[in-house]
Enzyme design. Structure first.
Site, short mmCIF file in Angstrom:
data_model
loop_
_atom_site.label_atom_id
_atom_site.label_comp_id
_atom_site.label_asym_id
_atom_site.label_seq_id
_atom_site.Cartn_x
_atom_site.Cartn_y
_atom_site.Cartn_z
CB SER A 1 -2.39 -62.06 -47.34
OG SER A 1 -1.03 -62.38 -47.12
CE1 TYR B 1 -1.46 -62.43 -52.55
CE2 TYR B 1 0.01 -62.53 -50.66
CZ TYR B 1 -1.19 -62.87 -51.27
OH TYR B 1 -2.10 -63.65 -50.60
#
Length: 244
Positions: free
Chosen positions: A131, A144
């Site tokens: 990501s 995250y």
């Protein structure tokens, strides 16, 4: 030449399912792993692939999954996800633990289980879906961010450790992609999830899948080490142009 085999985690929806379709269209036999077996079986029937139940957070499940797989030429580590956007001061440790378990330890469990087969293939590849959160911290993303930074470190170390072995390692880091990602992150709040993509055109799962397909199609002497891809309207993790 015999048909090559790709193992895809988190294959029941989104980037995983799209990657399965793209690879199958390129002639790969796809082995699909995820918890939602009903979805897997429907996709496997569509693609002529194989559906196998898999929970990357459960070592027994990973062991059982790996035991059902023979040859493996490509592993696509796609299982992962985010939970919440709370600041560090209000962090839910259980959410952090779950994110770390699925993103980091899940990737580790499956990669470790499949490495012998990947090495034995003589030309194996590990492609991990990371990501932009692995490259750039952003407000509300600490848990995250921490997990995806760890995944990136895992990928970089694996790349070094596989030098001299017939295994290539790639990490693909997408920016904003409209899948079930935000819906999961916001605990099923569809309105809140939709606002993430309001006024702009995000990437689609198929865009990432096409990147996976391209990486997997490179010849054995070419290693695509890292890719960062974002929608045109996104310049960084938190800088997005919106037509509102």
């Amino acid at each position: 030449m015999s048909q090559r085999t790709a193992v895809i985690t988190g294959a029941s929806s989104g980037i995983g399912a799209a990657s399965a379709r793209a690879l199958a269209a390129d002639g790969w036999h796809v082995i699909l792993g995820a918890r939602r077996v009903d979805r897997l079986e429907a996709l496997a029937a569509e693609l002529g692939g194989t559906a196998v139940a898999l929970d990357v957070t459960d070592q027994e499940s990973v062991d059982a999954f790996a035991a059902q797989i023979g040859a493996c030429d490509l592993l696509v580590n796609n299982a992962g996800g985010a939970l919440g956007t709370t600041p560090v001061a209000d962090a839910d440790v259980d959410e952090w633990q779950r994110m770390y378990d699925v993103n980091v330890l899940g990737t580790l469990r499956v990669t470790k289980a499949m490495l012998p087969s990947l090495i034995a293939s003589g030309d194996g590849q590990v492609v991990t879906i990371g990501s932009i959160a692995a490259r750039e911290p952003y407000k509300g993303g600490a848990g995250y961010n921490a997990a995806k930074h760890a995944v990136a470190a895992l990928s970089r170390v694996l790349r070094i450790e596989m030098l001299g072995q017939p295994v290539r390692v790639c990490q693909i880091d997408p920016g904003m992609v409209e899948t079930e990602f935000s819906l999961v992150r916001f605990a099923g709040d569809a309105d809140r999830a939709a606002k993430v993509y309001e006024g702009m055109t995000p990437l689609a799962a198929e865009d990432i899948a096409e990147t996976v397909r391209w990486v997997a199609s490179r010849p054995a002497h070419v290693n695509i080490d890292q890719i960062l891809l974002m929608p045109t309207a996104q310049a960084s993790a938190a800088v997005v142009h919106r037509e509102l």
